[in-house]
Design an enzyme around this catalytic site. Sequence first.
Site, PDB file in Angstrom:
ATOM      1  N   HIS A 236      -0.932   1.607   3.177  1.00 16.69           N
ATOM      2  CA  HIS A 236      -0.469   0.705   2.113  1.00 16.69           C
ATOM      3  C   HIS A 236      -1.103  -0.676   2.315  1.00 16.69           C
ATOM      4  CE1 HIS A 236       2.107  -0.360  -1.248  1.00 16.69           C
ATOM      5  NE2 HIS A 236       2.106  -1.564  -0.686  1.00 16.69           N
ATOM      6  N   ALA A 237      -1.720  -1.197   1.253  1.00 16.41           N
ATOM      7  CA  ALA A 237      -2.510  -2.419   1.364  1.00 16.41           C
ATOM      8  C   ALA A 237      -1.656  -3.628   1.755  1.00 16.41           C
ATOM      9  CB  ALA A 237      -3.209  -2.701   0.039  1.00 16.41           C
TER      10      ALA A 237
ATOM     11  N   HIS B  76       7.960   0.489   0.375  1.00 18.09           N
ATOM     12  CA  HIS B  76       8.719  -0.732   0.670  1.00 18.09           C
ATOM     13  C   HIS B  76      10.154  -0.472   1.119  1.00 18.09           C
ATOM     14  CE1 HIS B  76       5.302  -1.695  -1.822  1.00 18.09           C
ATOM     15  NE2 HIS B  76       5.376  -2.949  -1.438  1.00 18.09           N
TER      16      HIS B  76
ATOM     17  N   HIS C 138      -3.300 -13.278  -1.547  1.00 23.83           N
ATOM     18  CA  HIS C 138      -2.426 -13.606  -0.414  1.00 23.83           C
ATOM     19  C   HIS C 138      -3.194 -14.443   0.617  1.00 23.83           C
ATOM     20  CE1 HIS C 138       0.989 -11.161  -1.531  1.00 23.83           C
ATOM     21  NE2 HIS C 138       0.353 -10.011  -1.430  1.00 23.83           N
TER      22      HIS C 138
ATOM     23  N   HIS D 173      -5.658  -8.686  -5.491  1.00 27.45           N
ATOM     24  CA  HIS D 173      -4.260  -8.983  -5.136  1.00 27.45           C
ATOM     25  C   HIS D 173      -4.167  -9.432  -3.675  1.00 27.45           C
ATOM     26  CE1 HIS D 173       0.170  -8.264  -5.117  1.00 27.45           C
ATOM     27  NE2 HIS D 173      -0.059  -7.934  -3.851  1.00 27.45           N
ATOM     28  N   GLU D 174      -4.772  -8.658  -2.800  1.00 26.71           N
ATOM     29  CA  GLU D 174      -4.680  -8.973  -1.367  1.00 26.71           C
ATOM     30  C   GLU D 174      -5.384 -10.282  -1.043  1.00 26.71           C
ATOM     31  OE1 GLU D 174      -2.570  -7.487   0.266  1.00 26.71           O
ATOM     32  OE2 GLU D 174      -2.291  -5.760  -1.046  1.00 26.71           O
TER      33      GLU D 174
ATOM     34  N   TRP E 107      19.881   6.340  -7.260  1.00 22.85           N
ATOM     35  CA  TRP E 107      18.441   6.078  -7.457  1.00 22.85           C
ATOM     36  C   TRP E 107      17.990   6.624  -8.813  1.00 22.85           C
ATOM     37  CZ3 TRP E 107      14.428   3.298  -5.907  1.00 22.85           C
ATOM     38  CH2 TRP E 107      13.112   3.766  -6.067  1.00 22.85           C
TER      39      TRP E 107
ATOM     40  N   GLU F 192       2.962 -12.826  -4.580  1.00 19.96           N
ATOM     41  CA  GLU F 192       2.506 -11.571  -5.178  1.00 19.96           C
ATOM     42  C   GLU F 192       1.749 -11.787  -6.490  1.00 19.96           C
ATOM     43  OE1 GLU F 192       2.537  -9.037  -3.430  1.00 19.96           O
ATOM     44  OE2 GLU F 192       3.927  -9.730  -1.874  1.00 19.96           O
TER      45      GLU F 192
ATOM     46  N   TYR G  36      16.112 -18.208  -3.421  1.00 15.88           N
ATOM     47  CA  TYR G  36      15.458 -18.621  -4.665  1.00 15.88           C
ATOM     48  C   TYR G  36      15.918 -19.975  -5.193  1.00 15.88           C
ATOM     49  CZ  TYR G  36      13.725 -13.865  -4.514  1.00 15.88           C
ATOM     50  OH  TYR G  36      13.108 -12.709  -4.115  1.00 15.88           O
TER      51      TYR G  36
ATOM     52  N   TYR H 287       7.954  -8.431  -6.741  1.00 14.48           N
ATOM     53  CA  TYR H 287       6.888  -7.867  -7.592  1.00 14.48           C
ATOM     54  C   TYR H 287       7.253  -7.937  -9.059  1.00 14.48           C
ATOM     55  CZ  TYR H 287       5.328  -6.097  -3.085  1.00 14.48           C
ATOM     56  OH  TYR H 287       4.928  -6.007  -1.776  1.00 14.48           O
TER      57      TYR H 287
HETATM   58  O1  X8Z Z   1       2.792  -3.517  -2.294  1.00 15.56           O
HETATM   59  C1  X8Z Z   1       2.017  -4.043  -3.082  1.00 15.56           C
HETATM   60  C2  X8Z Z   1       0.757  -4.700  -2.565  1.00 15.56           C
HETATM   61  C3  X8Z Z   1       0.918  -5.269  -1.218  1.00 15.56           C
HETATM   62  S1  X8Z Z   1       1.951  -6.667  -1.187  1.00 15.56           S
HETATM   63  C4  X8Z Z   1      -0.360  -3.695  -2.527  1.00 15.56           C
HETATM   64  N1  X8Z Z   1       2.264  -3.981  -4.412  1.00 15.56           N
HETATM   65  C5  X8Z Z   1       3.435  -3.317  -4.957  1.00 15.56           C
HETATM   66  C6  X8Z Z   1       3.364  -1.821  -4.757  1.00 15.56           C
HETATM   67  O2  X8Z Z   1       2.293  -1.305  -4.422  1.00 15.56           O
HETATM   68  O3  X8Z Z   1       4.369  -1.148  -4.948  1.00 15.56           O
HETATM   69  C7  X8Z Z   1       1.441  -4.586  -5.451  1.00 15.56           C
HETATM   70  C8  X8Z Z   1       2.053  -4.144  -6.739  1.00 15.56           C
HETATM   71  C9  X8Z Z   1       3.431  -3.645  -6.425  1.00 15.56           C
HETATM   72 ZN    ZN Z   2       1.147  -8.266  -2.207  1.00 21.62          ZN
END
Ligand code: X8Z
Ligand code: ZN
Length: 659
Positions: A400-401, A558, A434, A430-431, A530, A458, A270, A568
């Site tokens: 997952h997108a 993630h 990118h 959002h996508e 957690w 993001e 960063y 995010y």
């Molecule tokens: O993972 C994502 C995107 C893909 S980069 C769909 N997001 C995070 C999540 O789903 O946890 C977007 C918002 C936060």
């Molecule tokens: Zn994203």
Amino acid sequence: MSHIVLRRTIGALASISSLALIAACSAEKTAAPESAPTAAAPASVDETGAPTVEDARAFVEKVEATYRDVFEEASRIAWVNATYINYDTDWLAAKNGAKLTKLAVDYANEAKKFNGLDLPADVARKIEFIKQGVTLPAPTKAGAAEELSEITTRLGSSYSTGRIDLTNSGLSAEQIAAALKPVRDPKGDNSDADLSGKDIRQNETEIVMRLSRDPAVLAATWTKWNDVPMRKGDSGKSMKDDYVRMVEIANEGARELGYPDVGSLWRSGYDMSPEEFAAEVDRLWGQVKPLYDELHCYVRAELNKKYGDEVVPLDQPIRADLLGNMWAQEWGSIGDFVTVGSGGSAIDLDKALVDKGYDPLKMTKTGESFFSSLGFAPLPETFWERSQITKPRDREVVCHASAWDLDSKDDIRIKMCMTVSAEDFVTVHHELGHNYYQRAYSKQPVLFQTSANDGFHEAIGDMVALSITPDYLKEIGLIDAVPPASEDLGLLLRQALDKVAFLPFGLLVDKWRWEVFSGEVKPDQYNAAWWALRTQYQGIRPPADRPDDGFDAGAKYHVPGNTPYMRYFLARILQFQFYKAACDQIGWKGPLHRCSFYGSKEVGEKFNKMLEMGASQPWPDALEAFTGTRQMDGSAIVEYFEPLMEYLKEENKDRQCGW
Ligand code: X8Z
Ligand code: ZN
């Protein structure tokens, strides 16, 4: 599923994640002064045989040439794996991931020989990127990269192919069928739909959490999904077993590269020191926390009205399964009953999309046309031919997108399992954000083909989606009439349920991982740590006690996917900063939340200037190019929600807030 995290594909290849040419220059580790002009570099040959500036430049050129080839190959392998998970594509992805990790780790080690050399700024920056380039580095000892890659591939695939069984959960067959019907037979025309509850997929669990209002169904679905990471798979190992081993190997790799642990490596991207970055995110959280606290208090009271004292006691953290989302990260789906007092209800975008006959393709085209209105060129033909927009019927995929750039030219695509919903309507914007970013920086050298900092990537599409205002929806025909200004509070609350609710979650996922990677949290403390963070920051609790040896963090994409998450959190802040700058540029004078910059070529042009820079300059330069400021700043999101904040404070004034 493959896990190569290539820095250049951040946000894009959210799922490729073993090699990650991560993050930007860290001030403390870069020898070169930021502004050293290229021409001033001495062209000397060092008689001692020590590396010279020319050597450094030649090294960087070699790395970039190699990466140009291997990235494309890796991306295509990862794409096939993510859109068709099976034994063979996992095998290919694991093998290729190991190859790439080794290559990147070798380069990172080689780059160290230029330490202390006075380099031109661009070369110094690239060298730094090469050093930071691996999200999960393997140590150089034989077999380590292979073991790491097998583990990360298995983790990703275990998540995406995870299934739950509700039949033994104490729910009645009627309860289960009622929960599954909107998921598997939304139009009521599929009498063959299996509503027994035996084999529920990952993406289906998400939809149940969004739509069900039965606390027993929610608790059962939530609990079963959070138990998945503890289950032993075909390998004889659970996701937790794999994760523990992964942390060991990657930490060893990070130490070889000169970082104390993987978390420190992640915080190095960063343009400031890892310590400064940790302080920076806390500063930003401090700016927005009061907003979250008021929202939490209000939502808990509304949930209490709906579910009663038993399910929602007013002096406790909120049950995590009641908020319309598996991770309680965005709460917009409970906007049907969490409204403002007068019933000033938000627009029901879910319903509008259905009523106006939108399908996933039309939702995507609508997103594209927003970018076109700003002057961005239409998406290439290949986008439409090659994207995965809906879930294929007969194979395992990563639902997952994500957005992808396969060749650093124009082979850009999205991969989603889209349904017709407001949530996915925002996600497709959002996508696409990118993809437009990837296209804009494709002219940069390979090592700069990425986000200014990973929060920018993001934030692009989300910033555009903030312009989905009632005026905009009317203009494109999705609604027939714009609600009067008196309904603004309802709209703002609906927006806050997504945007504000997310903030503490966005912050804590990596706070947890930083503790895990540093060793502060040991494997037998994973779950306790957690939930300590979940309760501290989000004010939520599990529906029932969680096992001490659990791995609930692993139930979030993630974590097994090894995608850093602080991006995010940054993006939630940045998107409002970008949005406000755009609204200033069009001369908007009304309340911020009513502004839409749809159709503004002026905004598009300036925005593109920032996007084109990629990571070629420190991120404050990119931020300045579009917003005129050099600091990340929560005041835009605070301004946006100002009217709601007043309302919430008034409503909460006699309540006992907090937990
Ligand atoms: O993972 C994502 C995107 C893909 S980069 C769909 N997001 C995070 C999540 O789903 O946890 C977007 C918002 C936060
Ligand atoms: Zn994203």
